[in-house]
Design an enzyme around this catalytic site. Structure first.
Site, PDB file in Angstrom:
ATOM      1  N   ASN A 126       5.991   6.206   0.700  1.00  0.00           N
ATOM      2  CA  ASN A 126       6.448   4.968   0.069  1.00  0.00           C
ATOM      3  C   ASN A 126       7.496   5.182  -1.023  1.00  0.00           C
ATOM      4  OD1 ASN A 126       3.465   4.564   0.950  1.00  0.00           O
ATOM      5  ND2 ASN A 126       4.290   2.495   0.821  1.00  0.00           N
ATOM      6  N   VAL A 133      11.254   2.540  -4.127  1.00  0.00           N
ATOM      7  CA  VAL A 133       9.800   2.448  -4.045  1.00  0.00           C
ATOM      8  C   VAL A 133       9.447   1.300  -3.109  1.00  0.00           C
ATOM      9  CG1 VAL A 133       7.645   2.085  -5.312  1.00  0.00           C
ATOM     10  CG2 VAL A 133       9.543   3.323  -6.395  1.00  0.00           C
ATOM     11  N   CYS A 134       8.758   1.615  -2.020  1.00  0.00           N
ATOM     12  CA  CYS A 134       8.362   0.593  -1.050  1.00  0.00           C
ATOM     13  C   CYS A 134       6.908   0.197  -1.298  1.00  0.00           C
ATOM     14  CB  CYS A 134       8.527   1.119   0.373  1.00  0.00           C
ATOM     15  SG  CYS A 134      10.254   1.282   0.862  1.00  0.00           S
ATOM     16  N   LEU A 135       6.728  -1.050  -1.684  1.00  0.00           N
ATOM     17  CA  LEU A 135       5.395  -1.531  -2.034  1.00  0.00           C
ATOM     18  C   LEU A 135       5.351  -3.045  -1.808  1.00  0.00           C
ATOM     19  CD1 LEU A 135       2.742  -0.369  -3.289  1.00  0.00           C
ATOM     20  CD2 LEU A 135       3.600  -1.131  -5.503  1.00  0.00           C
ATOM     21  N   THR A 140       9.111  -5.089  -1.333  1.00  0.00           N
ATOM     22  CA  THR A 140       9.991  -4.124  -0.666  1.00  0.00           C
ATOM     23  C   THR A 140       9.299  -3.513   0.556  1.00  0.00           C
ATOM     24  OG1 THR A 140       9.220  -2.407  -2.202  1.00  0.00           O
ATOM     25  CG2 THR A 140      11.294  -3.529  -2.735  1.00  0.00           C
TER      26      THR A 140
END
Length: 341
Positions: A126, A133-135, A140
Protein backbone atom coordinates in the site's frame (compact mmCIF):
# COMPACT_ATOMS: atom_id res chain seq x y z
CA UNK A 1 9.79 22.85 21.80
CA UNK A 2 6.56 24.50 22.91
CA UNK A 3 3.12 23.16 23.76
CA UNK A 4 0.07 24.44 21.95
CA UNK A 5 -2.64 24.17 24.57
CA UNK A 6 -2.55 25.43 28.15
CA UNK A 7 -3.81 22.10 29.48
CA UNK A 8 -1.14 20.10 27.63
CA UNK A 9 1.53 18.87 30.07
CA UNK A 10 4.84 20.68 29.77
CA UNK A 11 7.91 18.66 28.86
CA UNK A 12 11.42 18.95 30.22
CA UNK A 13 14.36 19.31 27.85
CA UNK A 14 15.16 15.60 27.90
CA UNK A 15 11.59 14.51 27.10
CA UNK A 16 10.18 14.24 23.59
CA UNK A 17 6.52 15.28 23.24
CA UNK A 18 4.10 13.24 21.19
CA UNK A 19 2.66 16.41 19.67
CA UNK A 20 4.35 19.75 19.19
CA UNK A 21 4.27 22.93 17.11
CA UNK A 22 7.46 23.85 15.25
CA UNK A 23 8.55 26.45 12.71
CA UNK A 24 10.93 24.85 10.18
CA UNK A 25 9.00 23.48 7.19
CA UNK A 26 11.91 23.52 4.74
CA UNK A 27 12.03 19.75 4.09
CA UNK A 28 8.28 19.12 4.21
CA UNK A 29 7.09 17.54 0.97
CA UNK A 30 4.20 20.01 0.64
CA UNK A 31 6.11 23.10 1.82
CA UNK A 32 6.12 24.66 -1.64
CA UNK A 33 2.75 23.31 -2.68
CA UNK A 34 -0.22 25.16 -1.30
CA UNK A 35 -3.34 23.25 -2.20
CA UNK A 36 -5.56 25.30 -4.50
CA UNK A 37 -8.35 27.42 -3.07
CA UNK A 38 -11.24 28.35 -5.31
CA UNK A 39 -11.85 32.09 -5.86
CA UNK A 40 -15.40 31.46 -4.78
CA UNK A 41 -14.29 30.08 -1.41
CA UNK A 42 -15.75 32.36 1.22
CA UNK A 43 -13.92 33.75 4.23
CA UNK A 44 -16.35 31.86 6.45
CA UNK A 45 -15.43 28.59 4.69
CA UNK A 46 -11.71 29.26 5.19
CA UNK A 47 -12.37 30.07 8.83
CA UNK A 48 -14.36 26.84 9.18
CA UNK A 49 -11.49 24.81 7.70
CA UNK A 50 -8.98 26.45 10.04
CA UNK A 51 -11.25 25.76 13.00
CA UNK A 52 -11.52 22.09 12.05
CA UNK A 53 -7.74 21.83 11.69
CA UNK A 54 -7.28 23.33 15.13
CA UNK A 55 -9.70 20.75 16.49
CA UNK A 56 -7.54 18.06 14.87
CA UNK A 57 -4.50 19.53 16.61
CA UNK A 58 -6.22 19.29 19.97
CA UNK A 59 -7.35 15.70 19.39
CA UNK A 60 -3.81 14.74 18.41
CA UNK A 61 -2.23 16.55 21.35
CA UNK A 62 -4.46 14.65 23.79
CA UNK A 63 -4.84 11.21 22.27
CA UNK A 64 -1.71 10.09 20.43
CA UNK A 65 -0.40 6.67 21.49
CA UNK A 66 3.23 6.39 22.60
CA UNK A 67 4.21 4.98 19.21
CA UNK A 68 3.08 7.96 17.10
CA UNK A 69 4.59 11.46 17.07
CA UNK A 70 3.21 14.49 15.24
CA UNK A 71 4.57 17.96 14.47
CA UNK A 72 2.39 20.88 13.36
CA UNK A 73 3.72 24.14 11.92
CA UNK A 74 3.31 27.69 13.20
CA UNK A 75 3.25 29.30 9.75
CA UNK A 76 1.45 26.54 7.86
CA UNK A 77 -1.45 25.12 9.83
CA UNK A 78 -2.42 23.12 6.74
CA UNK A 79 0.64 20.87 7.17
CA UNK A 80 1.57 18.08 9.59
CA UNK A 81 4.37 15.54 9.80
CA UNK A 82 3.97 12.22 11.59
CA UNK A 83 6.44 9.57 12.73
CA UNK A 84 5.05 6.08 13.29
CA UNK A 85 6.98 3.42 15.20
CA UNK A 86 6.66 -0.07 13.69
CA UNK A 87 4.75 -2.41 15.99
CA UNK A 88 6.24 -5.46 17.65
CA UNK A 89 5.53 -8.76 15.92
CA UNK A 90 5.63 -7.15 12.46
CA UNK A 91 8.50 -6.93 9.93
CA UNK A 92 8.47 -3.20 10.68
CA UNK A 93 9.21 -3.57 14.38
CA UNK A 94 11.15 -0.66 15.89
CA UNK A 95 11.44 1.18 12.59
CA UNK A 96 10.53 4.87 12.25
CA UNK A 97 8.29 5.73 9.31
CA UNK A 98 7.60 9.36 8.34
CA UNK A 99 4.52 10.78 6.66
CA UNK A 100 3.92 14.35 5.49
CA UNK A 101 0.29 15.45 5.57
CA UNK A 102 -1.50 18.36 3.89
CA UNK A 103 -5.08 19.46 4.55
CA UNK A 104 -7.08 20.36 1.41
CA UNK A 105 -8.73 23.77 1.19
CA UNK A 106 -12.17 22.23 1.68
CA UNK A 107 -11.23 19.99 4.62
CA UNK A 108 -12.92 17.89 5.98
CA UNK A 109 -15.10 17.48 2.88
CA UNK A 110 -12.07 15.76 1.35
CA UNK A 111 -9.45 13.70 3.20
CA UNK A 112 -5.87 14.90 3.81
CA UNK A 113 -3.18 14.25 1.21
CA UNK A 114 -0.38 12.01 2.50
CA UNK A 115 3.21 11.52 1.34
CA UNK A 116 5.51 8.81 2.72
CA UNK A 117 9.28 9.42 2.96
CA UNK A 118 10.37 6.18 1.31
CA UNK A 119 14.10 6.84 0.74
CA UNK A 120 13.53 4.90 -2.47
CA UNK A 121 12.16 1.72 -0.87
CA UNK A 122 8.70 0.22 -1.32
CA UNK A 123 8.05 -1.23 2.12
CA UNK A 124 4.44 -2.32 1.68
CA UNK A 125 1.89 -3.16 -1.02
CA UNK A 126 0.00 0.00 0.00
CA UNK A 127 3.02 2.31 0.20
CA UNK A 128 5.02 3.09 -2.92
CA UNK A 129 8.60 4.24 -3.31
CA UNK A 130 7.31 7.47 -4.89
CA UNK A 131 5.63 8.33 -1.57
CA UNK A 132 2.08 7.42 -2.57
CA UNK A 133 -0.07 5.87 0.17
CA UNK A 134 -3.01 3.75 -0.97
CA UNK A 135 -5.69 3.55 1.69
CA UNK A 136 -9.48 3.50 1.57
CA UNK A 137 -9.63 6.17 4.27
CA UNK A 138 -7.67 8.51 1.97
CA UNK A 139 -9.94 7.65 -0.98
CA UNK A 140 -6.81 6.44 -2.79
CA UNK A 141 -7.90 2.79 -2.69
CA UNK A 142 -11.13 0.94 -3.35
CA UNK A 143 -13.08 -0.01 -0.29
CA UNK A 144 -16.49 -0.21 1.30
CA UNK A 145 -18.31 3.04 1.94
CA UNK A 146 -17.79 2.51 5.67
CA UNK A 147 -14.01 2.34 5.10
CA UNK A 148 -13.78 5.59 3.14
CA UNK A 149 -13.30 9.13 4.42
CA UNK A 150 -16.32 10.43 6.33
CA UNK A 151 -16.30 14.22 6.54
CA UNK A 152 -18.34 14.11 9.76
CA UNK A 153 -16.46 11.45 11.67
CA UNK A 154 -13.02 10.69 10.18
CA UNK A 155 -9.94 12.26 11.77
CA UNK A 156 -6.18 12.44 11.27
CA UNK A 157 -5.74 10.36 14.42
CA UNK A 158 -7.88 7.62 12.86
CA UNK A 159 -5.80 7.88 9.69
CA UNK A 160 -2.48 7.46 11.54
CA UNK A 161 -3.79 4.54 13.59
CA UNK A 162 -5.03 2.88 10.39
CA UNK A 163 -1.62 3.20 8.74
CA UNK A 164 0.05 1.70 11.79
CA UNK A 165 -2.38 -1.16 12.38
CA UNK A 166 -3.84 -1.98 8.95
CA UNK A 167 -0.93 -1.14 6.63
CA UNK A 168 2.24 -1.76 8.66
CA UNK A 169 0.83 -5.02 9.98
CA UNK A 170 2.03 -8.53 10.80
CA UNK A 171 1.43 -9.96 7.33
CA UNK A 172 1.57 -7.06 4.85
CA UNK A 173 1.76 -9.43 1.86
CA UNK A 174 -1.96 -10.05 2.29
CA UNK A 175 -2.62 -6.34 1.70
CA UNK A 176 -2.22 -7.31 -1.96
CA UNK A 177 -5.67 -7.47 -3.58
CA UNK A 178 -7.19 -10.48 -5.29
CA UNK A 179 -4.68 -13.24 -4.53
CA UNK A 180 -5.92 -16.28 -6.51
CA UNK A 181 -7.63 -18.52 -3.91
CA UNK A 182 -7.20 -21.75 -5.91
CA UNK A 183 -3.48 -21.77 -5.11
CA UNK A 184 -4.35 -22.37 -1.47
CA UNK A 185 -3.64 -20.54 1.78
CA UNK A 186 -0.45 -22.52 2.46
CA UNK A 187 1.06 -21.32 -0.83
CA UNK A 188 0.39 -17.66 0.01
CA UNK A 189 1.57 -18.07 3.61
CA UNK A 190 4.94 -19.22 2.26
CA UNK A 191 5.05 -16.19 -0.02
CA UNK A 192 4.14 -14.02 2.96
CA UNK A 193 7.10 -15.29 4.98
CA UNK A 194 9.50 -14.48 2.15
CA UNK A 195 7.88 -11.06 1.72
CA UNK A 196 8.25 -10.32 5.46
CA UNK A 197 11.95 -11.12 5.29
CA UNK A 198 12.38 -8.71 2.40
CA UNK A 199 10.37 -5.99 4.16
CA UNK A 200 12.47 -6.26 7.31
CA UNK A 201 15.62 -5.84 5.23
CA UNK A 202 14.12 -2.67 3.71
CA UNK A 203 13.04 -1.51 7.15
CA UNK A 204 16.64 -1.84 8.40
CA UNK A 205 17.93 0.07 5.37
CA UNK A 206 15.34 2.76 6.09
CA UNK A 207 16.61 2.98 9.68
CA UNK A 208 20.11 3.63 8.39
CA UNK A 209 18.95 6.39 6.04
CA UNK A 210 16.76 8.00 8.71
CA UNK A 211 19.82 8.15 10.96
CA UNK A 212 22.04 9.56 8.19
CA UNK A 213 19.48 12.06 6.90
CA UNK A 214 17.13 12.83 9.81
CA UNK A 215 13.98 14.73 8.98
CA UNK A 216 13.76 18.19 10.47
CA UNK A 217 12.12 18.66 13.88
CA UNK A 218 12.48 14.93 14.57
CA UNK A 219 16.24 14.74 15.15
CA UNK A 220 15.92 14.28 18.95
CA UNK A 221 13.26 11.59 18.53
CA UNK A 222 15.27 9.69 15.92
CA UNK A 223 18.42 9.67 18.03
CA UNK A 224 16.63 8.78 21.28
CA UNK A 225 14.47 6.10 19.71
CA UNK A 226 17.36 4.18 18.18
CA UNK A 227 19.49 4.71 21.26
CA UNK A 228 16.75 3.15 23.39
CA UNK A 229 15.86 0.33 20.98
CA UNK A 230 19.34 -0.50 19.65
CA UNK A 231 19.84 -3.52 21.89
CA UNK A 232 16.54 -5.15 20.97
CA UNK A 233 16.92 -4.45 17.24
CA UNK A 234 20.47 -5.79 17.17
CA UNK A 235 19.60 -8.88 19.22
CA UNK A 236 16.84 -9.64 16.72
CA UNK A 237 19.14 -9.04 13.76
CA UNK A 238 21.86 -11.19 15.31
CA UNK A 239 19.43 -14.07 15.81
CA UNK A 240 18.12 -13.68 12.24
CA UNK A 241 21.60 -13.81 10.70
CA UNK A 242 22.47 -16.90 12.73
CA UNK A 243 19.25 -18.62 11.72
CA UNK A 244 18.10 -18.89 15.34
CA UNK A 245 15.34 -16.28 15.65
CA UNK A 246 14.13 -15.68 19.18
CA UNK A 247 13.23 -11.99 19.03
CA UNK A 248 11.34 -9.80 16.59
CA UNK A 249 8.78 -10.93 14.01
CA UNK A 250 10.17 -14.32 12.93
CA UNK A 251 8.49 -17.33 14.54
CA UNK A 252 10.25 -20.15 12.71
CA UNK A 253 13.10 -20.82 10.33
CA UNK A 254 14.58 -18.12 8.14
CA UNK A 255 15.89 -18.48 4.61
CA UNK A 256 19.60 -18.66 3.79
CA UNK A 257 19.21 -15.55 1.64
CA UNK A 258 17.71 -13.63 4.56
CA UNK A 259 20.52 -14.80 6.84
CA UNK A 260 23.12 -13.58 4.36
CA UNK A 261 21.44 -10.18 3.96
CA UNK A 262 21.19 -9.74 7.74
CA UNK A 263 24.81 -10.74 8.16
CA UNK A 264 25.88 -8.03 5.72
CA UNK A 265 23.68 -5.39 7.41
CA UNK A 266 24.43 -6.28 11.01
CA UNK A 267 27.82 -4.57 11.30
CA UNK A 268 26.54 -1.44 9.55
CA UNK A 269 23.61 -1.23 11.99
CA UNK A 270 25.86 -1.68 15.01
CA UNK A 271 28.10 1.17 13.86
CA UNK A 272 25.11 3.44 13.10
CA UNK A 273 23.49 2.81 16.49
CA UNK A 274 26.80 3.40 18.29
CA UNK A 275 26.67 7.01 17.05
CA UNK A 276 23.39 7.57 18.92
CA UNK A 277 25.10 6.93 22.24
CA UNK A 278 23.64 3.43 22.56
CA UNK A 279 25.74 1.02 24.65
CA UNK A 280 26.89 -1.28 21.85
CA UNK A 281 30.65 -1.30 22.40
CA UNK A 282 30.74 -5.07 23.07
CA UNK A 283 28.88 -5.61 19.79
CA UNK A 284 31.28 -3.29 17.96
CA UNK A 285 34.16 -5.36 19.28
CA UNK A 286 32.35 -8.52 18.17
CA UNK A 287 31.88 -7.07 14.69
CA UNK A 288 35.59 -6.12 14.49
CA UNK A 289 36.63 -9.63 15.53
CA UNK A 290 34.26 -11.20 13.02
CA UNK A 291 35.61 -8.91 10.30
CA UNK A 292 39.19 -9.87 11.15
CA UNK A 293 38.27 -13.56 11.20
CA UNK A 294 36.54 -13.30 7.83
CA UNK A 295 39.58 -11.47 6.44
CA UNK A 296 41.85 -14.26 7.70
CA UNK A 297 39.52 -16.91 6.30
CA UNK A 298 39.48 -15.11 2.96
CA UNK A 299 43.28 -14.89 2.95
CA UNK A 300 43.55 -18.57 3.80
CA UNK A 301 41.02 -19.45 1.11
CA UNK A 302 42.78 -17.26 -1.44
CA UNK A 303 46.11 -18.85 -0.53
CA UNK A 304 44.68 -22.36 -0.76
CA UNK A 305 43.03 -21.51 -4.06
CA UNK A 306 46.27 -20.03 -5.39
CA UNK A 307 48.18 -23.11 -4.27
CA UNK A 308 45.61 -25.41 -5.86
CA UNK A 309 45.60 -23.43 -9.08
CA UNK A 310 49.41 -23.45 -9.05
CA UNK A 311 49.43 -27.23 -8.74
CA UNK A 312 46.92 -27.56 -11.58
CA UNK A 313 49.06 -25.29 -13.76
CA UNK A 314 52.15 -27.35 -12.87
CA UNK A 315 50.40 -30.61 -13.73
CA UNK A 316 49.07 -29.19 -17.00
CA UNK A 317 52.56 -27.92 -17.84
CA UNK A 318 54.05 -31.37 -17.22
CA UNK A 319 51.33 -33.01 -19.27
CA UNK A 320 52.05 -30.63 -22.11
CA UNK A 321 55.75 -31.55 -21.96
CA UNK A 322 54.92 -35.27 -21.98
CA UNK A 323 52.55 -34.86 -24.90
CA UNK A 324 55.09 -32.71 -26.73
CA UNK A 325 57.87 -35.25 -26.03
CA UNK A 326 55.68 -38.09 -27.25
CA UNK A 327 54.73 -36.17 -30.36
CA UNK A 328 58.39 -35.31 -31.07
CA UNK A 329 59.52 -38.92 -30.49
CA UNK A 330 56.81 -40.24 -32.78
CA UNK A 331 57.85 -37.83 -35.53
CA UNK A 332 61.50 -38.84 -35.16
CA UNK A 333 60.56 -42.52 -35.41
CA UNK A 334 58.52 -41.85 -38.53
CA UNK A 335 61.40 -39.93 -40.09
CA UNK A 336 63.89 -42.72 -39.25
CA UNK A 337 61.60 -45.29 -40.81
CA UNK A 338 61.24 -43.14 -43.94
CA UNK A 339 65.02 -42.81 -44.22
CA UNK A 340 65.47 -46.60 -44.01
CA UNK A 341 62.82 -47.23 -46.64
Amino acid sequence: MTSLFDDTPSFSDDEIPQFDVVSDISDHHFAGKRLKTSLSTSISTIASVHKKIMQEWKVLSENLPESIFVRAYETRIDLLRAAIVGAQGTPYHDGLFFFDIAFPSDYPAKPPVVYYHSFGYRINPNIYNNGRVCLSLLNTWNGKKSEKWDSKNSTVLQLLLSIQALVLNEKPFFNEPALPPWLGRAFWEKKSITYNERMFILSCKTMLLVLRRPLKNFEPLINQHFKDRAEFILNACDSYRKGLPKDGFVKGEVSAKFQGEMDRLYGVLVLAFSKTGAHVEPLLQQVREEKEMKAKEKTATDTATATYVGKIISVVSKLKKIVFWGFTTENKNKKSKTDID
